[in-house]
Design a protein around this motif. Structure first.
Motif, PDB file in Angstrom:
ATOM      1  N   VAL A 312      18.356  28.845   2.641  1.00 11.11           N
ATOM      2  CA  VAL A 312      19.601  28.433   3.285  1.00 11.11           C
ATOM      3  C   VAL A 312      19.374  28.164   4.771  1.00 11.11           C
ATOM      4  CG1 VAL A 312      21.934  29.180   3.879  1.00 11.11           C
ATOM      5  CG2 VAL A 312      21.006  29.662   1.607  1.00 11.11           C
ATOM      6  N   THR A 313      18.607  29.011   5.423  1.00  5.45           N
ATOM      7  CA  THR A 313      18.355  28.850   6.864  1.00  5.45           C
ATOM      8  C   THR A 313      17.635  27.539   7.150  1.00  5.45           C
ATOM      9  OG1 THR A 313      18.208  31.248   7.105  1.00  5.45           O
ATOM     10  CG2 THR A 313      17.289  29.910   8.878  1.00  5.45           C
ATOM     11  N   HIS A 314      16.575  27.242   6.401  1.00  4.92           N
ATOM     12  CA  HIS A 314      15.802  26.026   6.644  1.00  4.92           C
ATOM     13  C   HIS A 314      16.635  24.774   6.396  1.00  4.92           C
ATOM     14  CE1 HIS A 314      12.374  28.413   7.366  1.00  4.92           C
ATOM     15  NE2 HIS A 314      12.055  28.689   6.080  1.00  4.92           N
ATOM     16  N   ARG A 331      20.397  27.907  -8.404  1.00  5.52           N
ATOM     17  CA  ARG A 331      19.790  28.574  -9.571  1.00  5.52           C
ATOM     18  C   ARG A 331      20.612  29.783 -10.027  1.00  5.52           C
ATOM     19  NH1 ARG A 331      15.443  28.311  -5.849  1.00  5.52           N
ATOM     20  NH2 ARG A 331      13.953  26.624  -6.282  1.00  5.52           N
ATOM     21  N   ARG A 332      21.721  30.040  -9.358  1.00  5.86           N
ATOM     22  CA  ARG A 332      22.488  31.262  -9.655  1.00  5.86           C
ATOM     23  C   ARG A 332      23.917  30.886 -10.054  1.00  5.86           C
ATOM     24  NH1 ARG A 332      19.691  35.478  -6.608  1.00  5.86           N
ATOM     25  NH2 ARG A 332      21.560  36.748  -6.790  1.00  5.86           N
ATOM     26  N   ASN A 333      24.569  31.792 -10.784  1.00  9.81           N
ATOM     27  CA  ASN A 333      25.948  31.584 -11.203  1.00  9.81           C
ATOM     28  C   ASN A 333      26.904  32.574 -10.540  1.00  9.81           C
ATOM     29  OD1 ASN A 333      25.253  29.494 -13.007  1.00  9.81           O
ATOM     30  ND2 ASN A 333      24.630  31.007 -14.559  1.00  9.81           N
ATOM     31  N   ASP A 334      26.425  33.302  -9.558  1.00  4.64           N
ATOM     32  CA  ASP A 334      27.269  34.288  -8.896  1.00  4.64           C
ATOM     33  C   ASP A 334      27.857  33.695  -7.616  1.00  4.64           C
ATOM     34  OD1 ASP A 334      25.004  34.075  -7.453  1.00  4.64           O
ATOM     35  OD2 ASP A 334      24.368  36.169  -7.615  1.00  4.64           O
ATOM     36  N   GLU A 335      28.359  34.567  -6.735  1.00  2.00           N
ATOM     37  CA  GLU A 335      28.977  34.100  -5.497  1.00  2.00           C
ATOM     38  C   GLU A 335      28.002  33.304  -4.635  1.00  2.00           C
ATOM     39  OE1 GLU A 335      29.064  37.076  -6.644  1.00  2.00           O
ATOM     40  OE2 GLU A 335      31.147  37.648  -6.967  1.00  2.00           O
ATOM     41  N   LEU A 336      26.714  33.686  -4.633  1.00  2.00           N
ATOM     42  CA  LEU A 336      25.732  32.944  -3.828  1.00  2.00           C
ATOM     43  C   LEU A 336      25.546  31.525  -4.356  1.00  2.00           C
ATOM     44  CD1 LEU A 336      23.903  33.405  -1.407  1.00  2.00           C
ATOM     45  CD2 LEU A 336      22.065  34.067  -2.974  1.00  2.00           C
ATOM     46  N   GLY A 337      25.624  31.349  -5.692  1.00  2.00           N
ATOM     47  CA  GLY A 337      25.546  30.014  -6.249  1.00  2.00           C
ATOM     48  C   GLY A 337      26.738  29.165  -5.851  1.00  2.00           C
ATOM     49  N   LEU A 339      28.411  29.524  -3.080  1.00  2.00           N
ATOM     50  CA  LEU A 339      28.187  29.200  -1.677  1.00  2.00           C
ATOM     51  C   LEU A 339      27.218  28.027  -1.532  1.00  2.00           C
ATOM     52  CD1 LEU A 339      28.452  29.857   1.350  1.00  2.00           C
ATOM     53  CD2 LEU A 339      26.589  31.509   1.055  1.00  2.00           C
ATOM     54  N   PHE A 340      26.158  28.017  -2.342  1.00  2.00           N
ATOM     55  CA  PHE A 340      25.203  26.905  -2.275  1.00  2.00           C
ATOM     56  C   PHE A 340      25.873  25.583  -2.653  1.00  2.00           C
ATOM     57  CE2 PHE A 340      21.141  29.630  -3.083  1.00  2.00           C
ATOM     58  CZ  PHE A 340      21.348  30.244  -1.854  1.00  2.00           C
ATOM     59  N   GLN A 341      26.721  25.616  -3.713  1.00  2.00           N
ATOM     60  CA  GLN A 341      27.391  24.398  -4.150  1.00  2.00           C
ATOM     61  C   GLN A 341      28.339  23.889  -3.083  1.00  2.00           C
ATOM     62  OE1 GLN A 341      26.692  22.798  -6.988  1.00  2.00           O
ATOM     63  NE2 GLN A 341      28.124  21.158  -6.402  1.00  2.00           N
ATOM     64  N   ALA A 342      29.081  24.797  -2.448  1.00  2.00           N
ATOM     65  CA  ALA A 342      29.995  24.390  -1.382  1.00  2.00           C
ATOM     66  C   ALA A 342      29.231  23.813  -0.192  1.00  2.00           C
ATOM     67  CB  ALA A 342      30.843  25.584  -0.958  1.00  2.00           C
ATOM     68  N   PHE A 343      28.088  24.385   0.106  1.00  2.00           N
ATOM     69  CA  PHE A 343      27.270  23.866   1.219  1.00  2.00           C
ATOM     70  C   PHE A 343      26.786  22.450   0.927  1.00  2.00           C
ATOM     71  CE2 PHE A 343      23.277  23.236   3.420  1.00  2.00           C
ATOM     72  CZ  PHE A 343      23.581  23.650   4.707  1.00  2.00           C
ATOM     73  N   ASN A 344      26.377  22.187  -0.325  1.00  2.00           N
ATOM     74  CA  ASN A 344      25.925  20.837  -0.682  1.00  2.00           C
ATOM     75  C   ASN A 344      27.061  19.830  -0.573  1.00  2.00           C
ATOM     76  OD1 ASN A 344      23.345  21.755  -1.194  1.00  2.00           O
ATOM     77  ND2 ASN A 344      23.709  22.067  -3.394  1.00  2.00           N
TER      78      ASN A 344
END
Length: 601
Positions: A312-314, A331-337, A339-344
C-alpha cells in the motif's frame, strides 16, 4: 492495525546491528594489525639486507687486498731471484698475468718501485677479439702515503664508468689498482637475489648514484629516485643502519667502511599492502554473505506480516508522483480487501480528472501562445504603420525640397565649364542627393509592408535574373558564382520584390568574399517549402552579431545604411517565408531563404 515497530522487529534490528558492528570492528583490526606487521617485517628485511651487502662489500675488499698482496709478493720474489734487479720484464710479466686473470674486475694496475725510475701502468685491452695487456710508463713520483698497508679511495670517475682506487704499500713499493665499481657492485647485489620490490643504491659523498639495481637512476641524484620525505635519513648515515618508513616504503641507509660510498636499500610495501587488502576484501565479501543470510533469516517472518502494508505504501507513493497506472492486487475478502478496492477506484477517478486537467491546460497554453503572438504581430504592425506614415510625410517634404535643389544644381551645371573644379563639385553634390533619395526610399520600404503582385515563376529564372543584376560586381572582384538549381521548382511571389531581396543578399556576399573567391547558390525542396541558400567565403559572423543581423541600422560595413538585410527580411516575411543565417564549418556564411510552395490567399 499496529503502526508501531513490533518487538520482533526491534530484536531483529538489534541483532543485525550488533553483527554488523562486530564484523566491521574485526575487519578494521585486521587491516591495521596487518599493515603494522608488513612494516615491521620490511624494516627487519632491509636492515638485514644492508648488513649483508656491507659484509659482502668488505669481503670483496679483503679479497682484493689478498690479491694485491699476492701480486706484490710475486714481484718482490721475482726481483730477488732475478740476476738483474732492474730488469723491467721481471716486473711486467706478473703485472700482465695478474691483469689478464681479472680483466672484468680491474681497470688498471700501477706499480711504483724504488728500483725503477719509472712507474708501470698495466691495463687490459682487446686486440682483434683477443685480450691483451697494455703497458704505460711514467716518471716515478714520491708516494703520498704516510704508512704501509691497504687503503681505499673513491669512488672516482674513470674512462669506462666509476672506479674504486685501492693502494697497497709495502717496503717502499706502491701498488695501485683501480676496480670497476659497477662490476664489483653487480656481483655483490647478484648474490643477494633481490626481489622486484627491493631497490639498492650506492652513492658517493655528493649523493650521486654510482650503482643501482634500477639502471634508469644511474649517475643521477638520489633525490630523483626516492621520495623527498625520505631523503632526510641520508643526513644521518653512519656505520650503523638508519631505518625509516614513509608513504608505503621502508628505507635503510649505511655508510660503508674504508670508502666514501653510502648504501641505501629501499623496499616498496605497496604490493604486500595490495595483497593484504585483497585478502581483507575477500574476508569482507564472506562476512557480507554471512550478514545477508542472517538478515534474511531474522526478517523473513517479519516481512510476511508487513508485506501488505508495504505494498500500500509503495503504490500510494507512486500515485502521489503521478503514476496512476499502479494498482493494488486484492487477495483478501476482509476489511483490508475492501480498503484496497476503494483505493483502486479512487486512483481511477484521479487519473481521469488528471487527464482532463492536462488536456485543458494544453489548450489554454496554446491559446495563450496564439494570443501572445497575435499581440506581438499587431503591435509591430501598428508601430511600423505609424512610423511608416510619419516617414512617408517627412520624406515627401524632403523630396520636394531636394527636387527644387536638383533643378538649381542642373542649371548651375549647364552654366559652369566642364573642366572647372566647380563642375566636379556639382557632380559630387548630385551623387550625394541621389544617395540621400535612395536612403529615403529604403526608409519607406522598411517601414511599409511591401505591396505584392504575386505570379508563378520558376526559382531558377528568379536566381538567374538576380545574378545578372550583380554581374558587374562579380566581374570587378573576379568572383565565380556556382549555381546548383532545379528546373522543376516554381513558387508564387512578387518577382520584383524578391529579386530586390536576393540582390541585397548577393551584394552582401560579394562584399565579404575575397577576390577570385566563390559564391555558391543552391536550391532544394521539401514537401511544402523551397530552400534557397547563398553561401560566400567571407570571414563569418561573430556570435554577438548573429542576433542583430536583421535589425535596422545595424551594419559592419565601412559605409551603408544598415537597412539592406532588414528590408530583405520584410520582403521574405511578406511572402509568408523566413530567412536565417549561420556560419559554415569551413569558413564563410550561408543565408537561407525558406519560402512556401503554396501561397496563402
Amino acid at each position: 492495525m499496529n503502526l508501531g515497530i513490533s518487538l520482533s522487529k526491534k530484536f531483529g534490528l538489534s541483532g543485525v546491528g550488533y553483527t554488523l558492528i562486530v564484523i566491521v570492528s574485526l575487519l578494521a583490526f585486521h587491516l591495521v594489525s596487518g599493515r603494522n606487521t608488513i612494516r615491521q617485517h620490511a624494516r627487519r628485511e632491509v636492515s638485514a639486507l644492508v648488513y649483508y651487502l656491507s659484509e659482502q662489500y668488505e669481503s670483496e675488499l679483503s679479497g682484493t687486498d689478498s690479491e694485491l698482496q699476492g701480486l706484490q709478493s710475486r714481484i718482490e720474489i721475482g726481483l730477488l731471484l732475478s740476476s738483474n734487479p732492474t730488469d723491467e720484464e721481471g716486473v711486467l710479466t706478473p703485472l700482465k698475468n695478474f691483469i689478464l686473470a681479472f680483466p672484468q674486475k680491474y681497470a688498471d694496475v700501477t706499480l711504483e718501485h724504488p728500483a725503477f725510475k719509472s712507474s708501470f701502468r698495466v691495463r687490459p685491452v682487446t686486440d682483434f677479439g683477443e685480450m691483451d695487456a697494455a703497458v704505460e710508463r711514467k716518471p716515478a713520483r714520491p708516494s703520498s702515503l704516510n704508512r704501509d698497508g691497504f687503503q681505499v679511495f673513491g669512488p672516482e670517475i674513470g674512462a669506462f664508468g666509476p672506479v674504486l682506487r685501492i693502494t697497497r704499500q709495502n717496503t717502499g713499493s706502491t701498488l695501485t689498482a683501480r676496480l670497476h665499481l659497477q662490476a664489483l657492485l653487480d656481483q655483490i647485489t647478484a648474490r643477494a637475489m633481490l626481489s622486484e620490490d627491493i631497490r639498492v643504491f650506492f652513492m658517493d659523498s655528493s649523493q650521486l648514484i654510482v650503482h643501482s639495481s634500477d639502471p634508469l637512476h644511474l649517475n643521477r641524484p638520489i633525490q630523483s629516485a626516492i621520495p623527498v620525505n625520505l631523503i632526510q635519513i641520508l643526513q644521518s648515515a653512519s656505520r650503523r643502519p638508519q631505518v625509516c618508513n614513509e608513504d608505503g616504503r621502508v628505507c635503510a641507509v649505511m655508510q660503508l667502511t674504508r670508502s666514501d660510498l653510502v648504501l641505501l636499500v629501499e623496499r616498496d610495501m605497496h604490493t604486500e599492502f595490495a595483497g593484504w587488502h585483497s585478502s581483507l576484501l575477500r574476508m569482507a565479501v564472506f562476512s557480507f554473505l554471512i550478514f545477508v543470510v542472517a538478515f534474511f533469516l531474522i526478517f523473513g517472518l517479519v516481512r510476511r506480516f508487513s508485506r501488505s502494508l508495504n505494498e500500500v505504501t509503495h503504490v500510494a507513493v507512486d500515485v502521489a508522483d503521478g503514476d496512476f497506472s499502479r494498482k493494488l492486487i486484492v487477495r483478501r475478502n476482509d476489511e483490508l480487501g475492501v480498503l484496497f478496492q476503494a483505493f483502486n477506484e479512487m486512483t481511477d477517478k484521479l487519473k481521469s480528472s488528471y487527464e482532463n486537467l492536462k488536456q485543458v491546460n494544453r489548450e489554454l497554453e496554446a491559446k495563450i501562445l496564439e494570443l501572445t503572438e497575435m499581440r506581438r504581430e499587431l503591435t509591430q504592425k501598428q508601430r511600423l504603420a505609424l512610423v511608416g506614415e510619419a516617414i512617408s510625410k517627412i520624406s515627401h517634404e524632403i523630396q520636394n525640397k531636394i527636387g527644387g535643389v536638383s533643378l538649381w544644381v542642373q542649371n548651375l551645371e549647364r552654366s559652369v565649364d566642364a573642366s572647372s573644379p566647380a563642375h566636379t563639385s556639382l557632380i559630387e553634390l548630385k551623387k550625394a542627393m541621389r544617395s540621400f533619395m535612395d536612403m529615403l526610399v529604403n526608409f519607406k520600404r522598411f517601414y511599409r509592408a511591401p505591396p505584392l503582385n504575386k505570379i508563378s515563376i520558376p526559382c531558377k529564372d528568379l536566381v538567374n535574373q538576380s545574378v545578372a543584376r550583380i554581374q558587374s560586381d562579380l566581374d570587378s572582384k573576379q568572383i565565380k558564382c556556382i549555381l546548383d538549381l532545379q528546373d522543376s521548382i516554381s513558387i508564387q511571389i512578387d518577382p520584383d520584390q524578391m529579386i530586390d531581396a536576393l540582390v541585397n543578399l548577393l551584394l552582401n556576399a560579394v562584399y565579404y568574399t575575397p577576390e577570385k573567391g566563390k559564391i555558391r547558390i543552391s536550391l532544394s525542396m521539401t514537401d511544402n517549402e523551397c530552400h534557397l541558400s547563398i553561401m560566400d567565403q567571407g570571414p563569418g559572423i561573430l556570435i554577438e552579431s548573429m542576433n542583430q543581423l536583421f535589425q535596422p541600422f545595424y551594419t559592419t560595413k565601412a559605409s551603408g545604411s544598415g537597412l539592406g538585410l532588414a528590408i530583405t527580411q520584410n520582403i521574405v516575411q511578406a511572402h509568408a517565408g523566413r530567412i536565417d543565417a549561420y556560419n559554415l564549418k569551413n569558413g564563410g556564411v550561408c543565408f537561407r531563404v525558406i519560402m512556401p510552395l503554396k501561397s496563402d490567399k
